[in-house]
Design an enzyme around this catalytic site. Structure first.
Site, PDB file in Angstrom:
ATOM      1  N   ASN A 121       0.876  -1.170   0.000  1.00  0.00           N
ATOM      2  CA  ASN A 121       0.000   0.000   0.000  1.00  0.00           C
ATOM      3  C   ASN A 121       0.915   1.221   0.000  1.00  0.00           C
ATOM      4  OD1 ASN A 121      -1.828   1.999   0.487  1.00  0.00           O
ATOM      5  ND2 ASN A 121      -2.734   1.039   2.303  1.00  0.00           N
ATOM      6  N   GLU A 159      -7.605  -4.906   5.632  1.00  0.00           N
ATOM      7  CA  GLU A 159      -7.530  -4.598   4.204  1.00  0.00           C
ATOM      8  C   GLU A 159      -6.459  -5.423   3.493  1.00  0.00           C
ATOM      9  OE1 GLU A 159      -8.058  -0.135   5.021  1.00  0.00           O
ATOM     10  OE2 GLU A 159      -8.929  -0.412   3.045  1.00  0.00           O
ATOM     11  N   ARG A 174      -2.626  -1.923  -3.497  1.00  0.00           N
ATOM     12  CA  ARG A 174      -3.847  -1.142  -3.293  1.00  0.00           C
ATOM     13  C   ARG A 174      -3.744   0.082  -4.198  1.00  0.00           C
ATOM     14  NH1 ARG A 174      -5.313   2.841   1.590  1.00  0.00           N
ATOM     15  NH2 ARG A 174      -7.402   3.330   0.889  1.00  0.00           N
ATOM     16  N   HIS A 198     -12.677   3.139   0.043  1.00  0.00           N
ATOM     17  CA  HIS A 198     -12.685   2.129   1.116  1.00  0.00           C
ATOM     18  C   HIS A 198     -13.399   0.857   0.665  1.00  0.00           C
ATOM     19  CE1 HIS A 198     -12.656   5.619   4.278  1.00  0.00           C
ATOM     20  NE2 HIS A 198     -11.415   5.225   4.037  1.00  0.00           N
ATOM     21  N   ARG A 233     -10.992  15.772   7.601  1.00  0.00           N
ATOM     22  CA  ARG A 233     -11.768  16.111   6.402  1.00  0.00           C
ATOM     23  C   ARG A 233     -13.200  16.485   6.778  1.00  0.00           C
ATOM     24  NH1 ARG A 233     -10.597  10.796   3.041  1.00  0.00           N
ATOM     25  NH2 ARG A 233      -9.002  10.198   4.536  1.00  0.00           N
TER      26      ARG A 233
END
Ligand code: ADP
Length: 402
Positions: free
Chosen positions: A7, A388, A95, A184, A245
């Site tokens: 990743n 993940e 990813r 996601h 965010r």
């Protein structure tokens, strides 16, 4: 079968080597602060076993290639290493954040696939170039090994047009591909699958609301196992309140800030992505710090928690309307898995809609799929730890078996 999952971010690379025969982790690690005067490579070999061994190296790491080279040296160490021969690695999985409309599933990386990822850079200017760096390094270091891209956006490619279109001039979709994509996806898909297993049901017959609350936060409406709506949009900014965010704001905020606060577009982008959310409201973006501040009487921290959990509840309501029947609501990621207060506040007052948390179950520590709703709750509520890397490795195993 050994699968290496990478990743790659703009200044860091996370990696994990999995043995897919047992779905166990052989090594996991992190390359940090690439391009800075002092970088770090950390690798945990054989974690959770008697032979667990941690290796760390602090030095300047010029670029992704040198960082990954150091990591591979640690993985292949003669005494402690877990890769004796690079050909033992069956595949390297990457990813990739934005697959645009080009990718619906994990894809073996070819020159054409790399070109398509590059084409999608305008949609994810921070993420896709970093992901491509990771792919190029791995292609060099693991020459001849299959490389597979797993896209954050892929699971959401089943969202129907009425949910993914913004009400903007249609030409913007045609020319610039401006639409909602969602992110996601690997995590939402993984926890949906794990929840179906835990419920002893088939995923294809379940309607679920999956809530991923980490630094980034998003919620997905899953109908008969497929994503039909999600809160993140063109970029990973829309929807829920996140660590730094904003999530949803009135889109006219851009014009207001430009005209009245004389901010340019870069400053506005930074404000909404880096200085908003929980951090914008109370100066703290880690939920553990926010709870500590609330305990010390900090009113802004209390407000930040209230704003985030209210937004969560509002979207749960929206997705209940989208789905009609909801078999289960799933909480996952750092906050979702660990924070009983956030879970309670996010579902507070939804009892008339058939959602009742079990107070005791909700406050226990959970490291595996756990039911936290009362027996009579029409919609079950679950905490499902996300993973993940394992999700990516499983997807790759499927690609390899084809
Ligand atoms: P990322 O989105 O970066 O993968 P994680 O899923 O690891 O993030 O979630 C990180 C967030 O999880 C942290 O910012 C922190 O607020 C929250 N978190 C982690 N542990 C706990 C805990 N025990 N209680 C409350 N929040 C937690």
């Amino acid at each position: 079968m050994k699968i290496l999952v990478i990743n790659s971010g703009s200044s860091s690379i996370k990696f994990q080597l999995l043995d897919m025969a047992r779905e166990s982790v052989l090594a996991s690690g992190l390359v940090e602060r690439i391009g800075e005067p002092q970088g770090l490579v950390k690798c945990i070999l054989k974690p959770g076993t008697e032979k667990e061994h941690v290796v760390k190296k602090t030095q300047a790491i010029k670029d992704h290639t040198s960082g990954m080279r150091l990591a591979v040296e640690m993985l292949s160490d003669k005494d402690q290493g877990v890769i004796a021969d690079k050909r033992d690695v069956s595949a390297v999985g990457h990813r990739v954040v934005h697959g645009g409309e080009d990718f619906h599933e994990p894809t073996v990386i070819t020159a054409e696939v790399l070109a398509a990822i590059e084409k999608n850079i305008p949609l994810a200017p921070l993420h896709n170039p970093a992901n491509m760096d990771g792919i190029r390094v791995a292609q060099e270091l693991f020459a001849g090994v299959v490389q597979v891209a797993v896209f954050d956006t892929a699971f959401h490619q089943t969202i129907p047009p009425h949910a993914y279109h913004y009400a903007l001039p249609y030409e913007l979709y045609e020319k610039e591909r401006i639409r909602r994509y969602g992110f996601h996806g690997t995590s939402h898909k993984f926890v949906a699958g794990e929840c179906a297993k835990a419920m002893g049901r088939s995923l294809e017959e379940l309607n679920l609301i999956t809530i991923h609350l980490g630094n980034g936060c998003s919620m997905t409406a899953v109908e008969n196992g497929k994503s039909v709506d999600t809160t993140l949009g063109l970029t990973p900014l829309e929807g829920l309140v996140m660590g730094t965010r904003s999530g949803d704001v009135d889109p006219a905020i851009h014009a207001f800030l430009a005209r009245n606060c004389h901010m340019d577009i870069e400053a506005i982008d930074r404000l909404l992505n880096k200085d908003s959310g929980l951090k914008g409201l109370c100066g703290l973006n880690d939920m553990r710090d926010i709870h500590a501040a609330i305990a010390a009487g900090n009113e802004r921290a209390k407000l930040a928690l209230a704003v985030q959990t209210y937004r969560n509840k509002k979207y749960v309501g929206a997705f209940m309307a989208v789905l009609g029947r909801v078999d289960a609501i799933i909480f996952t990621a750092g906050i979702g898995e660990n924070d009983g207060v956030v879970r309670t506040m996010s579902l507070q007052g939804l009892e008339p809609f058939g959602i009742s948390l079990d107070r005791e179950a909700n406050t226990q520590r959970m490291t595996k799929p756990t039911l936290i709703s009362q027996a009579e709750s029409r919609t079950q509520v679950w905490v499902i730890p996300t993973n993940e890397e394992l999700a990516i490795a499983r997807e790759i195993k499927v690609v390899l078996s084809r």
